[in-house]
Design an enzyme around this catalytic site. Structure first.
Site, PDB file in Angstrom:
ATOM      1  N   SER A  48      17.152  15.053   0.102  1.00 14.95           N
ATOM      2  CA  SER A  48      15.517  15.091   0.026  1.00 14.95           C
ATOM      3  C   SER A  48      15.175  15.695  -1.270  1.00 14.95           C
ATOM      4  CB  SER A  48      15.145  15.764   1.314  1.00 14.95           C
ATOM      5  OG  SER A  48      15.416  17.371   1.060  1.00 14.95           O
ATOM      6  N   LYS A  49      13.849  15.556  -1.574  1.00 16.96           N
ATOM      7  CA  LYS A  49      13.181  16.352  -2.549  1.00 16.96           C
ATOM      8  C   LYS A  49      13.553  17.700  -2.434  1.00 16.96           C
ATOM      9  CE  LYS A  49       8.846  16.845  -4.648  1.00 16.96           C
ATOM     10  NZ  LYS A  49       9.454  18.102  -5.775  1.00 16.96           N
ATOM     11  N   ARG A  50      13.679  18.510  -1.079  1.00 16.90           N
ATOM     12  CA  ARG A  50      13.654  19.815  -0.892  1.00 16.90           C
ATOM     13  C   ARG A  50      14.929  20.244  -1.358  1.00 16.90           C
ATOM     14  NH1 ARG A  50      13.123  20.484   4.536  1.00 16.90           N
ATOM     15  NH2 ARG A  50      11.723  18.972   4.391  1.00 16.90           N
ATOM     16  N   ASP A  93      14.940  20.849  -5.043  1.00 17.63           N
ATOM     17  CA  ASP A  93      14.180  21.851  -5.525  1.00 17.63           C
ATOM     18  C   ASP A  93      15.071  23.268  -5.258  1.00 17.63           C
ATOM     19  OD1 ASP A  93      12.143  20.190  -5.986  1.00 17.63           O
ATOM     20  OD2 ASP A  93      10.941  20.713  -4.178  1.00 17.63           O
TER      21      ASP A  93
END
Ligand code: GLU
Length: 510
Positions: A261-263, A266
């Site tokens: 995921s994008k998380r 990040d």
């Protein structure tokens, strides 16, 4: 059946293309090229609610950056266009009518509130053979009533009529035969009168058929839709031309379990998008591989190996080699862990393989941003060529090569303390004379003459060379000293040594 290979990448422009989507596009492209086929780019924008401005351009720019070429598409044109679904509205209507006429689909008038009520009433409510008999649709209402409601402008949807008790087989080239009982499928909406547009499922099948797609290669998240798609092909009488399916394994988190995921990006500091994305609504900026300093070749190579291997342990393969080797024989069903550190390694390897001139060219914008100019491309190429082995990204070159372009303004205190002693200024003064006496500054020659001088004087080799380095570089780092002085103009070298003599405070003699 000997069929022309035609594949399509069919993204919906609902946001920035995710790196998983890029891998899907890449596998389509490799498969098409490996088999002399055609690659179609189809924009699936029938869901106007989720349309995001800029997303289509982003898709085009991403694919172009990575060298994923398109044969037929919105920009390229082609014999089966238009290639944007919102421009194909009239085409779909015909097939909706055909399904209705053949009794393969029906009209449903249920309002959102009525559907909500049905869900509240029946646990795990699904619109299917077991429930449609009590809903408001053309199967339960008299014909005149259906006609009246339509004429009165009542909103309706068209749903596929799934017959229960059937075993639906999806033939997947990687997963083998996937079997599902039709009972678990629901009567999916195929068309909405509200906007006169088909849903993803119908548009996708109609277009795959009309565009003569031979292989549907897409992410695993679409596997649950595949049985419905098989039934749609059947309902439309197109079973003979049904494409082969390939559902690619998920990209998994680098650590832990589950989907990337994008998380994750990040948290761990890596991009999950090919290019930087500026969200038009929130203004949020998401980082991209391109802006992070990745070379497109490295990203392509890295992605190709997430779910496929060439059958041996070869890792470094450019697009041509990937194309030659690619097939679904070595595709895996299991999810592929997204090893972002490996991505950096690939980038390092591709920087190493790039000619110095090219690395220099990529470095030029960084120099320009620092207001540095006046160096020839040859000089820049040689400078970065000496240090490229030490970096993973073009953006890291500056920290390694800065001194080639700007004289040190300060000297690393730790190195000064260790290497600059009371008699260093005098020895550096002698070094200037030695260097000035050398006509041929090529590395080996300058080294020999300098080392001979050090030996003849009985100086400490390490101390002299490190003080020399400190003066020219500003710290005890960098490539071979005489490679540096071969490239740098001699006057500049001498100037720097003079400056060091003048500015580094000499410690008291011990
Ligand atoms: N429009 C779908 C997507 O956004 C296409 C899925 C497919 O390839 O069938 O991925």
């Amino acid at each position: 059946m000997n069929r022309e290979i035609r594949v399509r990448f069919a993204p919906s422009p609902t946001g920035p293309l995710h790196i998983g989507g890029v891998r899907t596009a890449l596998y389509n492209y490799l498969f098409a090229r490996a088999n002399g086929g055609k690659m179609i780019l189809r924009i699936e924008d029938t869901d106007s609610q989720r349309f995001v401005p800029g997303a289509e351009d982003y898709i085009n720019e991403s694919l172009a950056w990575l060298g994923i070429g398109i044969d037929e598409g919105v920009r390229e044109g082609g014999p089966y266009g238009p290639y944007k679904q919102s421009e194909r509205k009239e085409i779909y209507r015909k097939y909706v009518d055909r399904l209705l006429a053949d009794g393969k689909a029906y009209i449903a008038f249920d309002t959102p509130e009525e559907l909500e009520a049905a869900r509240a009433e029946t646990p795990n409510f699904q619109y299917d053979a077991s429930t449609r008999g009590r809903m408001r649709n053309s199967l339960t209402l008299p014909e005149e009533e259906v006609k009246r409601l339509i004429d009165a402008g009542e909103r309706y949807t068209v749903r596929i009529k799934i017959e229960p008790g059937r075993e639906v087989k999806v033939n997947d080239l990687v997963r083998g035969e996937v079997k599902v009982m039709s009972d678990i499928l629901d009567d999916k909406v195929l068309f909405k009168s509200a906007d006169g547009l088909p849903t993803y499922h119908l548009a996708n099948i109609v277009d795959d058929h009309l565009m003569k797609v031979s292989h549907v290669i897409r992410g695993e998240e679409w596997l649950p839709s595949a049985p419905l798609h098989v039934l749609l092909y059947e309902a439309l009488g197109w079973t003979d031309t049904m494409p082969e399916f390939v559902h690619l394994p998920l990209l998994l988190k680098p650590v832990g379990n589950g989907k990337l995921s994008k998380r994750d990006g990040d948290k761990l500091g890596f991009p999950v998008f090919p290019l930087e994305w500026h969200d038009p609504k929130s203004g949020e900026i998401s980082s991209g591989y391109r802006e992070r300093g990745y070379l497109p070749e490295a990203v392509v190579n890295f992605l190709a190996l997430l779910g496929w291997n060439p059958g041996d342990d070869t890792e470094l393969m450019d697009m041509d080699e990937l194309t030659r080797k690619f097939s679904f024989d070595h595709c895996s069903k299991a999810g592929a862990k997204f090893d972002y550190q490996k991505a950096a390694w690939f980038n390092h390897e591709y920087i190493m393989r790039l000619p110095d001139e090219e690395v220099g060219r990529l470095f030029l914008p960084i120099l320009a941003a620092k207001g540095i100019e006046g160096f020839t491309p040859e000089y820049v190429a040689k400078a970065v060529g000496m240090v490229k082995g030490r970096v993973n990204f073009i953006g890291e070159l500056w920290d390694q090569a800065d001194f080639f372009f700007t004289a040190p303004t300060e000297y690393a205190p730790k190195d000064v303390k260790k290497r600059w002693s009371a008699d260093t200024p005098r020895i550096m003064g002698e070094l200037i004379e030695v260097l000035e006496g050398i006509d041929d500054m090529t590395s080996a020659n300058a080294e020999k003459i300098t080392l001979d001088w050090i030996a003849s004087k009985g100086y400490h080799l390490g101390n002299v060379m490190n003080a020399f380095r400190l003066a020219v570089v500003g710290a005890c780092r960098g490539p071979h000293m005489f490679d540096i002085t071969e490239l740098m103009p001699k006057e500049e070298v001498v100037k720097r040594i003079r400056r060091a003599i003048e500015t580094i405070p000499a410690p008291e003699a011990k």
